[in-house]
Design an enzyme around this catalytic site. Sequence first.
Site, PDB file in Angstrom:
ATOM      1  CE  LYS A   1      -1.775   1.593   3.992  1.00  0.00           C
ATOM      2  NZ  LYS A   1      -1.597   3.020   4.319  1.00  0.00           N
ATOM      3  CG  ASN A   2       2.354   2.748   3.597  1.00  0.00           C
ATOM      4  OD1 ASN A   2       1.168   3.026   3.417  1.00  0.00           O
ATOM      5  ND2 ASN A   2       2.873   2.547   4.801  1.00  0.00           N
TER       6      ASN A   2
ATOM      7  CB  CYS B   1      -4.705  11.206  11.859  1.00  0.00           C
ATOM      8  SG  CYS B   1      -3.233  10.317  12.273  1.00  0.00           S
TER       9      CYS B   1
ATOM     10  NE  ARG C   1       0.665  10.203  10.935  1.00  0.00           N
ATOM     11  CZ  ARG C   1       0.276   9.194  10.170  1.00  0.00           C
ATOM     12  NH1 ARG C   1      -0.917   8.682  10.312  1.00  0.00           N
ATOM     13  NH2 ARG C   1       1.078   8.698   9.260  1.00  0.00           N
TER      14      ARG C   1
ATOM     15  CG  ASP D   1       2.518   1.122   9.643  1.00  0.00           C
ATOM     16  OD1 ASP D   1       2.152   1.971  10.481  1.00  0.00           O
ATOM     17  OD2 ASP D   1       2.725   1.407   8.447  1.00  0.00           O
TER      18      ASP D   1
ATOM     19  NE  ARG E   1      -7.228   4.705   5.580  1.00  0.00           N
ATOM     20  CZ  ARG E   1      -6.562   5.641   6.222  1.00  0.00           C
ATOM     21  NH1 ARG E   1      -6.933   5.989   7.439  1.00  0.00           N
ATOM     22  NH2 ARG E   1      -5.541   6.248   5.659  1.00  0.00           N
TER      23      ARG E   1
HETATM   24  C1  UD1 Z   1       4.434   6.519   6.898  1.00  0.00           C
HETATM   25  C2  UD1 Z   1       3.497   5.385   6.584  1.00  0.00           C
HETATM   26  C3  UD1 Z   1       2.817   4.885   7.856  1.00  0.00           C
HETATM   27  C4  UD1 Z   1       3.856   4.548   8.917  1.00  0.00           C
HETATM   28  C5  UD1 Z   1       4.827   5.714   9.125  1.00  0.00           C
HETATM   29  C6  UD1 Z   1       5.979   5.373  10.047  1.00  0.00           C
HETATM   30  C7  UD1 Z   1       2.779   5.894   4.325  1.00  0.00           C
HETATM   31  C8  UD1 Z   1       1.685   6.333   3.431  1.00  0.00           C
HETATM   32  N1  UD1 Z   1       2.507   5.839   5.637  1.00  0.00           N
HETATM   33  O1  UD1 Z   1       3.628   7.588   7.428  1.00  0.00           O
HETATM   34  O2  UD1 Z   1       2.061   3.726   7.527  1.00  0.00           O
HETATM   35  O3  UD1 Z   1       3.197   4.290  10.134  1.00  0.00           O
HETATM   36  O4  UD1 Z   1       5.391   6.095   7.859  1.00  0.00           O
HETATM   37  O5  UD1 Z   1       6.666   4.267   9.586  1.00  0.00           O
HETATM   38  O6  UD1 Z   1       3.864   5.560   3.884  1.00  0.00           O
HETATM   39  N2  UD1 Z   1       6.822  13.945  11.787  1.00  0.00           N
HETATM   40  C9  UD1 Z   1       7.110  15.246  12.150  1.00  0.00           C
HETATM   41  N3  UD1 Z   1       7.149  16.201  11.167  1.00  0.00           N
HETATM   42  C10 UD1 Z   1       6.937  15.909   9.855  1.00  0.00           C
HETATM   43  C11 UD1 Z   1       6.671  14.575   9.490  1.00  0.00           C
HETATM   44  C12 UD1 Z   1       6.618  13.618  10.501  1.00  0.00           C
HETATM   45  O7  UD1 Z   1       7.297  15.549  13.311  1.00  0.00           O
HETATM   46  O8  UD1 Z   1       7.002  16.817   9.018  1.00  0.00           O
HETATM   47  C13 UD1 Z   1       6.772  12.891  12.825  1.00  0.00           C
HETATM   48  C14 UD1 Z   1       5.399  12.205  12.899  1.00  0.00           C
HETATM   49  O9  UD1 Z   1       4.493  12.928  13.703  1.00  0.00           O
HETATM   50  C15 UD1 Z   1       5.764  10.862  13.496  1.00  0.00           C
HETATM   51  C16 UD1 Z   1       7.157  10.588  12.895  1.00  0.00           C
HETATM   52  O10 UD1 Z   1       7.647  11.853  12.450  1.00  0.00           O
HETATM   53  O11 UD1 Z   1       5.890  10.970  14.876  1.00  0.00           O
HETATM   54  C17 UD1 Z   1       7.162   9.629  11.735  1.00  0.00           C
HETATM   55  O12 UD1 Z   1       6.188  10.002  10.777  1.00  0.00           O
HETATM   56  P1  UD1 Z   1       6.375   9.737   9.226  1.00  0.00           P
HETATM   57  O13 UD1 Z   1       7.533   8.829   9.013  1.00  0.00           O
HETATM   58  O14 UD1 Z   1       6.375  11.030   8.510  1.00  0.00           O
HETATM   59  O15 UD1 Z   1       5.050   8.948   8.864  1.00  0.00           O
HETATM   60  P2  UD1 Z   1       4.220   9.046   7.511  1.00  0.00           P
HETATM   61  O16 UD1 Z   1       5.129   9.277   6.364  1.00  0.00           O
HETATM   62  O17 UD1 Z   1       3.087   9.971   7.718  1.00  0.00           O
END
Ligand code: UD1
Length: 421
Positions: A22-23, A117, A122, A305, A397
């Site tokens: 998916k991702n 969320c 996030r 995950d 999803r």
């Molecule tokens: C992706 C995955 C999700 C998985 C996550 C962590 C997809 C579509 N989703 O989500 O399934 O659970 O990686 O492996 O690929 N953060 C910040 N600032 C930012 C971005 C992130 O502080 O600008 C923090 C987030 O709040 C979280 C951490 O960084 O605590 C990791 O998040 P991130 O790796 O960005 O997750 P996603 O890419 O949203």
Amino acid sequence: MDRIVIEGGHRLRGRVRINGAKNAALLIQCASLLTDQATTLRHVPILSDVATMSRLLERLGCAVEGDRTLAIDPAAVAQGSLEAPYDLVKTMRASITVMGPLLARYGRARVSLPGGCAIGARPIDQHLKGLEALGAKIQLVHGYVELRAKRLRGAGFVFDTVTVGGTQNVMMAACLAKGTSRLENVAREPEVQELATVLVKMGARIRGAGTSVIEIEGVDALHGLDHSILPDRIEAGTLAVAAAITRGDVLLEDAPVDHMHAQIAKLEEAGVQCRVEPDGLRVIGPEQLEAVDVATQPYPGFPTDMQAQIMVLAACARGQSLVTETIFENRFMHVPELARMGADIHVNGHSAIVRGPTKLSAATVMATDLRASASLVLAGLVAAGSTEILRVYHLDRGYEAIEKRLRKIGAQIKRYHGARA
Ligand code: UD1
């Protein structure tokens, strides 16, 4: 709203093929916006998140056809609004990763801020800081991020925190920037590597994906591609836990074993046999599982995950397990539901102590997010009696036709359309 009913206590046996990730699929859908040529994606999982991303691409002006094989033609995007609206972004956060491609290809984008969320606040500050480093002018207006740049320019950027989506967004943008970018402290997840592979196939120049530093030499244009998506390590891990807790024997065909080392290590520590066979990963559950301590980490550590799913295994295991969540702030929403099924779990801050073995007992439970729902299905497979899971749309999803696939390997599981009579 659909619901799923599971009659617990059946051993799982047989073979099941792992679907596309998916991702990875979602991000490659976004990457198709970096070119005006057509893209064909194969081995696409049939999931509501993928459908939501297709709807977003259509709103942006793409012609999108198919499901397992997805054809995306972005030729008309230039005449569109270049806007990702709130109604789509709020249902799926990954929508924000159209930002980098739109900005890089068309010089502007307007993307709704996703808001919080179920699993935490996030923020997207790292996405924005990274794009700003490449020269984007960014404004927050009426809940939307508005980005502009005539032509992005290559730059150095060090992420403050390891973010998968942030890495992918900035990496995609840098592909069309003028000059070379060096991104440090990037995510090393297989889905980042897969996206880099795709971008290189489209003509990008990227080195280092899969390490913590990525270098990108910008090019003037990218072209379309035909690509088959890699198998999903989280779907494979979820089914591995299903086999493990039911004392089952299941071959996970095409499981991406090389991306599952942390998961396999924990399963083995719990007494599960994991055999790498030519067709995939064979998982054999023991008569008695043993407790394991697990802390989620960025890749190659244990994936967040899979945290909810491993907690079900811990509940079935003998002894005390400590499960620590280091990535998301509020990712224990499955705990109260598992407790309703008899699990002995005590949450203290970012950690949960799980005492087992517990003979879980069936209950009506409510899915709260994607992976929490998966944990309820797993608990239902071993619980005594008939478990009813409500709000199954969360499950849809990220797991394609989960009930059919589990039924094929011996689970007594049924989906009912609509609410209870
Ligand atoms: C992706 C995955 C999700 C998985 C996550 C962590 C997809 C579509 N989703 O989500 O399934 O659970 O990686 O492996 O690929 N953060 C910040 N600032 C930012 C971005 C992130 O502080 O600008 C923090 C987030 O709040 C979280 C951490 O960084 O605590 C990791 O998040 P991130 O790796 O960005 O997750 P996603 O890419 O949203």
